[in-house]
Write an enzyme that holds these catalytic residues in place. Structure first.
Site, PDB file in Angstrom:
ATOM      1  N   HIS A 153       0.814  -1.214   0.000  1.00  0.00           N
ATOM      2  CA  HIS A 153       0.000   0.000   0.000  1.00  0.00           C
ATOM      3  C   HIS A 153       0.848   1.264   0.000  1.00  0.00           C
ATOM      4  O   HIS A 153       0.413   2.297  -0.516  1.00  0.00           O
ATOM      5  CB  HIS A 153      -0.933   0.009   1.217  1.00  0.00           C
ATOM      6  CG  HIS A 153      -2.183  -0.769   1.016  1.00  0.00           C
ATOM      7  ND1 HIS A 153      -2.267  -2.126   1.243  1.00  0.00           N
ATOM      8  CD2 HIS A 153      -3.419  -0.393   0.591  1.00  0.00           C
ATOM      9  CE1 HIS A 153      -3.495  -2.535   0.977  1.00  0.00           C
ATOM     10  NE2 HIS A 153      -4.214  -1.517   0.569  1.00  0.00           N
ATOM     11  N   GLY A 154       2.007   1.216   0.584  1.00  0.00           N
ATOM     12  CA  GLY A 154       2.805   2.435   0.624  1.00  0.00           C
ATOM     13  C   GLY A 154       4.212   2.180   1.112  1.00  0.00           C
ATOM     14  O   GLY A 154       4.456   1.275   1.920  1.00  0.00           O
TER      15      GLY A 154
END
Length: 457
Positions: A323-324
């Protein structure tokens, strides 16, 4: 070219649909090449510099698949998957790795500050799904046009849903407007598009105004009050739902307009009574990918309880990293992995929990962990957590109205997918959706539009 922009809704989409209908009727053999071309135009509108990256990625992986079919070499596909992950890491994680290296005394790793190509995480995972299934003998070889459309189809190239080849490739051979239910599909596609736009415009974007100032203050090191902390945390809980599920509804609706059915991605997740149930309802296609391509290869539930819990923890931690590029995302994923592991131990002990209590604990867990997802650093997250616990400065002014309405809409009633497909054909319903679409357009013209949250992943 945002889905919620005039240039897309009033120019690109109508022109694309008109061209598609014309080609489908008179030159059906050109339908798929046209969709590929439209997809590259859409992608290039964001940043034409990354069109060669997408095109090269498609061509390279297709050539690997073709070579494997001709001469199945043991390490060809694992090498291709590794190369895909290296490209993803170079663009998405190079600065993150540099920051981690900088924590070691005596090491100074420069940050390159490369721009993250939109959709790279999603189209990389599509490559991985297909190549893995091809190596396992579950997938056939496809021509370049079909494979390019599978990877680059514009409604889902930027932020999903994650579509398996087996869910869509066979649809490419159909004549969508020759089907007896073609008109119904188009109507339901327009309804899904309108619902998704409404989610984004009436809930997602307004809630951003409740959320962003508080998390920006926390990122700057400023203390936040208890009211501000709960406002921002609850606001983000529903903002990310309406923002991402709204995008998905639009993607599914737009795909239907072109005669293609994409898989459902949300099913009222905030009604879940357990964390396992939450992940069966939230970003369903990602959950399925993590299960089939990480959790099961890690051992799944076939090698004992210890391996199962460890595999679940590792899978969700990697899901957080996907996600990041930040330790806060890793921590978010790890906490969900630990929570899912605790759920396994709870069930193995044959313990039971009242459904209302299960829902309350699940919702609270999800809400609190969203702080790590949204915060830019652990320090900022700690400031928000202090506010949530009542250790911040005193203050009032909790903005609850939009949050309360958003909570009711997010937890009561069916998902947009189910609701739209259950509605009977009706002129009154059609008129109501047409009116809603006009209202949404007026709202778009009146306010500034925010990018979709998942575009950054």
């Amino acid at each position: 070219m945002l889905f919620n922009s005039f240039v897309f809704l009033l120019a690109f989409l109508p022109a694309a649909l008109a061209l598609h209908a014309l080609v489908e009727r008179h030159r059906p053999g050109l339908r798929l090449p046209l969709l590929v071309l439209l997809s590259f135009v859409f992608y290039g509108w964001w940043d034409v510099r990354f069109v060669p990256l997408l095109l090269g990625s498609i061509l390279a992986n297709w050539l690997v698949a073709r070579a494997f079919v001709r001469a199945p070499t043991r390490w060809l596909i694992p090498g291709a998957i590794a190369a895909n992950l290296v490209v993803l890491a170079l663009f998405k994680y190079l600065d993150f790795i540099a920051d981690l290296a900088g924590l070691i005394p005596g090491i100074e790793a420069p940050r390159l500050g490369w721009v993250l190509p939109l959709g790279i995480s999603f189209f990389t995972f599509h490559h991985i799904m297909y190549l893995t299934d091809l190596r396992a003998g579950r997938a056939p070889a496809f021509g370049l046009t079909k494979y390019a459309l599978y990877i680059a189809f514009f409604p889902q190239v930027l932020a999903g849903p994650l579509v398996r080849w087996s869910e869509i490739m066979h649809q490419f051979d159909e004549r969508p407007y020759a089907r007896p239910d073609a008109a119904e599909r188009i109507c339901r596609g327009l309804m899904l598009l309108t619902v998704g736009l409404s989610k984004k415009v009436f809930f997602g974007d307004p809630l951003a105004g409740y959320v962003n100032p508080v998390f920006q203050a926390a990122a700057a090191g400023k203390a936040v009050t208890t009211a501000e902390a709960w406002q921002a945390t609850l606001g983000f809980t529903f903002q990310i739902y309406f923002d991402f599920s709204g995008y998905t509804d639009m993607a599914l609706g737009i795909a239907l307009l072109f005669g293609l059915v994409l898989p459902q991605n949300f099913d009222v997740p905030y009604r879940s009574a357990s964390l396992r149930d939450f992940w069966r309802r939230w970003h369903m296609t990602l959950s399925r990918f993590l299960r089939d391509y990480l959790y099961i290869p890690f051992g799944g539930n076939r090698r004992g309880l210890a391996i199962q819990v460890a595999a679940l923890f590792a899978t969700m931690t990697l899901g957080g990293l996907w996600h990041g590029a930040g330790l806060t995302f890793v921590a978010w994923g790890a906490l969900h992995g630990a929570g899912l592991g605790a759920g396994i131990l709870f069930r193995r002990a044959n313990l039971r929990m009242p459904m209302v209590l299960g829902w309350a604990l699940t919702f609270l867990f999800v809400v609190l962990t969203w702080v790590l997802f949204r915060a830019t650093s652990f320090e900022a997250a700690l400031i928000v957590f202090k506010g949530l616990a009542g250790f911040g400065p005193s203050g009032t002014g909790f903005k609850w109205r939009t949050i309360a309405v958003a909570a009711a809409v997010a937890t009561v009633g069916p998902s947009a997918w189910a609701a739209v497909h259950r509605m009977p054909p009706s002129r009154l319903i059609a008129a109501a959706f047409a009116l809603l679409f006009v209202v949404v357009l007026l709202k778009i013209g009146d306010d500034g539009n925010y990018d979709f949250i998942y575009f950054q992943f």
